[in-house]
Design an enzyme around this catalytic site. Sequence first.
Site, PDB file in Angstrom:
ATOM      1  N   LYS A   1       0.843  -1.328   0.093  1.00 47.69           N
ATOM      2  CA  LYS A   1      -0.107   0.104   0.063  1.00 47.69           C
ATOM      3  C   LYS A   1       0.935   1.231   0.048  1.00 47.69           C
ATOM      4  CE  LYS A   1      -2.450  -0.735   3.830  1.00 47.69           C
ATOM      5  NZ  LYS A   1      -1.750  -0.154   4.745  1.00 47.69           N
TER       6      LYS A   1
ATOM      7  N   ARG B   1      -8.525   1.897  10.638  1.00 44.69           N
ATOM      8  CA  ARG B   1      -8.057   0.307  10.718  1.00 44.69           C
ATOM      9  C   ARG B   1      -8.887  -0.424  11.361  1.00 44.69           C
ATOM     10  NH1 ARG B   1      -2.232   1.487   9.950  1.00 44.69           N
ATOM     11  NH2 ARG B   1      -1.231  -0.444  10.107  1.00 44.69           N
TER      12      ARG B   1
ATOM     13  N   ARG C   1       1.233  -7.667  14.569  1.00 44.44           N
ATOM     14  CA  ARG C   1       0.362  -6.654  13.605  1.00 44.44           C
ATOM     15  C   ARG C   1      -0.319  -7.603  12.720  1.00 44.44           C
ATOM     16  NH1 ARG C   1       5.537  -4.222  11.095  1.00 44.44           N
ATOM     17  NH2 ARG C   1       4.265  -3.124   9.698  1.00 44.44           N
TER      18      ARG C   1
ATOM     19  N   ARG D   1      12.377   0.023  10.182  1.00 44.33           N
ATOM     20  CA  ARG D   1      11.378   0.373  11.116  1.00 44.33           C
ATOM     21  C   ARG D   1      11.577  -0.676  12.400  1.00 44.33           C
ATOM     22  NH1 ARG D   1       5.603   0.909   8.291  1.00 44.33           N
ATOM     23  NH2 ARG D   1       5.097  -0.215  10.240  1.00 44.33           N
TER      24      ARG D   1
ATOM     25  N   ARG E   1      12.438  -4.853   4.702  1.00 45.34           N
ATOM     26  CA  ARG E   1      11.955  -3.659   4.361  1.00 45.34           C
ATOM     27  C   ARG E   1      12.932  -2.592   5.034  1.00 45.34           C
ATOM     28  NH1 ARG E   1       5.784  -1.828   4.905  1.00 45.34           N
ATOM     29  NH2 ARG E   1       6.103  -2.298   7.256  1.00 45.34           N
TER      30      ARG E   1
HETATM   31  P1  AMP Z   1       1.865   1.194   9.432  1.00 44.93           P
HETATM   32  O1  AMP Z   1       2.854   2.279   9.296  1.00 44.93           O
HETATM   33  O2  AMP Z   1       0.656   1.471   8.700  1.00 44.93           O
HETATM   34  O3  AMP Z   1       2.511  -0.148   9.539  1.00 44.93           O
HETATM   35  O4  AMP Z   1       1.461   1.645  10.815  1.00 44.93           O
HETATM   36  C1  AMP Z   1       2.488   1.292  12.045  1.00 44.93           C
HETATM   37  C2  AMP Z   1       1.816   1.334  13.373  1.00 44.93           C
HETATM   38  O5  AMP Z   1       1.345   2.542  13.616  1.00 44.93           O
HETATM   39  C3  AMP Z   1       0.629   0.249  13.508  1.00 44.93           C
HETATM   40  O6  AMP Z   1       1.173  -1.049  14.009  1.00 44.93           O
HETATM   41  C4  AMP Z   1      -0.266   0.752  14.682  1.00 44.93           C
HETATM   42  O7  AMP Z   1       0.549   0.636  15.829  1.00 44.93           O
HETATM   43  C5  AMP Z   1      -0.031   2.075  14.476  1.00 44.93           C
HETATM   44  N1  AMP Z   1      -1.080   2.754  13.642  1.00 44.93           N
HETATM   45  C6  AMP Z   1      -0.950   3.253  12.193  1.00 44.93           C
HETATM   46  N2  AMP Z   1      -2.198   3.760  11.727  1.00 44.93           N
HETATM   47  C7  AMP Z   1      -3.275   3.452  12.869  1.00 44.93           C
HETATM   48  C8  AMP Z   1      -4.559   3.585  12.987  1.00 44.93           C
HETATM   49  N3  AMP Z   1      -5.338   4.116  11.800  1.00 44.93           N
HETATM   50  N4  AMP Z   1      -5.206   3.384  14.288  1.00 44.93           N
HETATM   51  C9  AMP Z   1      -4.510   2.869  15.436  1.00 44.93           C
HETATM   52  N5  AMP Z   1      -3.109   2.630  15.125  1.00 44.93           N
HETATM   53  C10 AMP Z   1      -2.368   2.995  13.729  1.00 44.93           C
END
Ligand code: AMP
Length: 219
Positions: free
Chosen positions: A16, A91, A177, A166, A133
Site C-alpha cells: 500500500k 483500521r 501486527r 522500522r 524492508r
Molecule cells: P503502518 O506504518 O501503517 O504499518 O503503521 C504502524 C503502526 O502504527 C501500527 O502497527 C499501529 O500501531 C499504528 N497505527 C497506524 N495507523 C493506525 C490507525 N489508523 N489506528 C491505530 N493505530 C495505527
Amino acid sequence: MTKKELIFLGPPACGKGTQTSRLAEYLNFPHVDTGSLLRAEIKNETEAGKEAKSYIDKGQLVPVELVTRIIKNRLSQKDCENGYILDGFPRSVEQAAELEKMNAEIDKDQDTKFIAVYFDIDTSILVERIVNRRSCPKCGEIYNLAFKAPKQEGICDKCGTELTQRKDDTREVAQSRFDTYNKETAPLVEYYTKKGSLKSIDANGTIDEVWERLLAVIK
Ligand code: AMP
C-alpha cells in the site's frame, strides 16, 4: 469539482505504502499515512508520540481518539480540499465510523466520491517482506532488500540519505501486527463491500503490475 476520497486497506506490507505514494504524485493529492504521522510524533517527542509509542512497539492499534485527532487535523487542511489518499486509516470499524463523521463535517455540501481499495494478497510472503524492508527517513522512499534494493547498499537512491529499518519490522512484532489486522481491520472489507464502496485489486506481482491494476479501479 468532485472531491475524491481514496482509502486503502490491506495487511501489513501488502504494498500500500509504495503504491499510494506513487498515486499521490500521479493525482497530485496529499498522501496521508497514519503510520508515518505517528512515527513523526514519536520522533518529535510530542505527548501524542509518547502515548502512541508503546502500542506501535507491540504491534497494537493506538487509541482511536489519538489517531482520529491527528487525522481530522490533517484532512481539514487546504491541500485536502480536492481529494486525499488515506493510507492506514481507518483500521477498525470504529475508526471507519469516525471517518464518516469527520468527512460529513469537513465536506458539508461538497460533491464527493469515496472509494475503498483493498489490496488482496497472498499473506504467506509478507513476513519476509517486512524483515527486508528499509526506508529513507528523509524522503520516505521505501525499499526492499529482496526485490527493490537501493543501487548503493544502505543509501537512498533518491536523496542519498542513509536508510533505516522500522523498529516494528521484526518477526515478533510483525506477527502481532498480523493478528491485529485480522481481528480489527479485516472486517472493514465486508463493511465497505456492504456500502458498495469497495474495489478489490490483486496485489500479488510486481510494483508495476499492481500499479496498472490500481489505476484501473480509481478512475
Ligand atoms: P503502518 O506504518 O501503517 O504499518 O503503521 C504502524 C503502526 O502504527 C501500527 O502497527 C499501529 O500501531 C499504528 N497505527 C497506524 N495507523 C493506525 C490507525 N489508523 N489506528 C491505530 N493505530 C495505527
